[in-house]
Design a protein around this motif. Sequence first.
Motif, mmCIF file in Angstrom:
data_model
loop_
_atom_site.group_PDB
_atom_site.id
_atom_site.type_symbol
_atom_site.label_atom_id
_atom_site.label_comp_id
_atom_site.label_asym_id
_atom_site.label_seq_id
_atom_site.Cartn_x
_atom_site.Cartn_y
_atom_site.Cartn_z
ATOM 1 N N VAL A 21 -2.434 7.371 0.532
ATOM 2 C CA VAL A 21 -3.643 7.117 1.313
ATOM 3 C C VAL A 21 -3.856 8.214 2.346
ATOM 4 O O VAL A 21 -4.978 8.716 2.522
ATOM 5 N N VAL A 60 -7.311 6.320 -3.235
ATOM 6 C CA VAL A 60 -7.158 5.200 -2.305
ATOM 7 C C VAL A 60 -7.186 3.867 -3.045
ATOM 8 O O VAL A 60 -6.348 2.989 -2.814
ATOM 9 N N ALA A 95 -6.989 0.831 4.465
ATOM 10 C CA ALA A 95 -6.907 2.139 3.806
ATOM 11 C C ALA A 95 -8.230 2.888 3.909
ATOM 12 O O ALA A 95 -8.261 4.095 4.189
ATOM 13 N N GLN A 141 -5.283 -5.008 1.524
ATOM 14 C CA GLN A 141 -5.090 -3.905 2.467
ATOM 15 C C GLN A 141 -6.118 -2.793 2.285
ATOM 16 O O GLN A 141 -6.017 -1.738 2.905
ATOM 17 N N ARG A 142 -7.119 -3.034 1.450
ATOM 18 C CA ARG A 142 -8.092 -1.987 1.128
ATOM 19 C C ARG A 142 -8.922 -1.586 2.348
ATOM 20 O O ARG A 142 -9.267 -0.422 2.511
ATOM 21 N N MET A 178 0.831 -1.196 0.000
ATOM 22 C CA MET A 178 0.000 0.000 0.000
ATOM 23 C C MET A 178 0.867 1.248 0.000
ATOM 24 O O MET A 178 1.857 1.331 0.730
ATOM 25 N N ASP A 179 0.514 2.221 -0.846
ATOM 26 C CA ASP A 179 1.190 3.508 -0.869
ATOM 27 C C ASP A 179 0.625 4.353 0.270
ATOM 28 O O ASP A 179 -0.374 5.059 0.113
ATOM 29 N N VAL A 180 1.264 4.251 1.431
ATOM 30 C CA VAL A 180 0.746 4.884 2.644
ATOM 31 C C VAL A 180 0.657 6.394 2.497
ATOM 32 O O VAL A 180 -0.305 7.029 2.937
ATOM 33 N N THR A 237 -3.826 1.141 -3.342
ATOM 34 C CA THR A 237 -3.963 0.091 -2.332
ATOM 35 C C THR A 237 -4.302 -1.257 -2.947
ATOM 36 O O THR A 237 -5.241 -1.364 -3.731
#
Length: 409
Positions: free
Chosen positions: A24, A135, A147, A143-144, A19-21, A139
Amino acid sequence: MMSERNTVGKTPHFNGAVMDVSSVWLAAFIQLVSALDFMMIMPLGPDLSRALDISPTYIGYLGGGYALAASLSSLLCARYIDRFDRKKVALLSLLGVTLSTWTCTLAWNMESLFFTRLLAGIFSGPATSIAMAIVVDATPVPQRGRAMAIVMGAFSLSAIAGVPLGLELAMLKGWSAPFYVVGGLGLCVSVMVSIRLPNMTAHLGQHQKVFSITAMLKRAVVWHAFMAIGLAIFSTFLIVPNMAAYFQFNLGVPRSDMSQYYVMGGVLSVIAMQLGGYLMDRVGAMRITLWAGGLIIAIVWDGFLGSPLLPTMIIFTLFMVVTSTRTITAAAVNSQVAEPGERAGFMSLQNVFQHIFSGSAAVISSMLLTDVDGHLGNMATLAWLVIALTLVQPVFLYRLLKRLCVVTA
């Protein structure tokens, strides 16, 4: 149909592994600006009444107009928003919200404030939609949920911290202070998006089936889903825009105490939503909805139909807690309606309907209420309407659950 896993693999700047934190959290900040911009007007009703000579019965028009403008702009942009870099759309909509919110500080009467709120709502609709798109792009499916929890938490944070801070700012520095602060926050988030959010263009030029609003609306299960969550939102927003005015003018709650009311209601609502989700998985959405509906009727009966027996703090807090639990339950059931390939389109369309229901409720409440010697009149009429809709809403949820069983069988 392309599988959801393959679809996710083609998302912008994202290889499907982590996930691209950063993206998000930027989406969460965009949602926070939009939520604060929408919510702060409601508790400021009494302050606006005094400063701009606006009748307290008109406050619902401000919230309703904003929501309906956001709904209309979301609908108009739905078919075209995917044709541009998501970063550019986010920046344009955020800057629009920022400038429109600052323009609200120049208002001198109801008409001028109403116009500037409409303008802010027009930009807020695309801002909310693009945040959810970011989002999904950033994601992977496993992990959706995490997020989405981060992004949706922005609404709870706006109630817990934003609204009380807005009330305190208005009391210390005047009614325009919250608009300056929210606009400043929007500008800061715009700068962060410009610096930290990568260009998101991988979706451009992909040959995907165009989402059809007409085809979606021809499905009965979709209408049952929209009515299940729509009636929950509509009955809630008949009262929410007028709560601050009702508790101060009708029940005699001091203006200085309202921040405490919103903090308590916001904190306990977050806890209740987590508990409601836990119980829904174990006893079912229908039972949670029926329990919540029974509590809503009891709270409205005691708090809005006459002299309350319960303390005003308990009435205020319980109303926020139980209505938010009912809404989140309907939303969880609705998440099962759409197939993976049409889920984003369905959620965007649901967002439009939610704005329509909340905005219409706010406007209707203003049409029904009257100003009687500094008190809100016809509140009992509004309360009876809330009770009637609370009795009807579970019927649509039940029919939705039955249809989902048929679809998934």
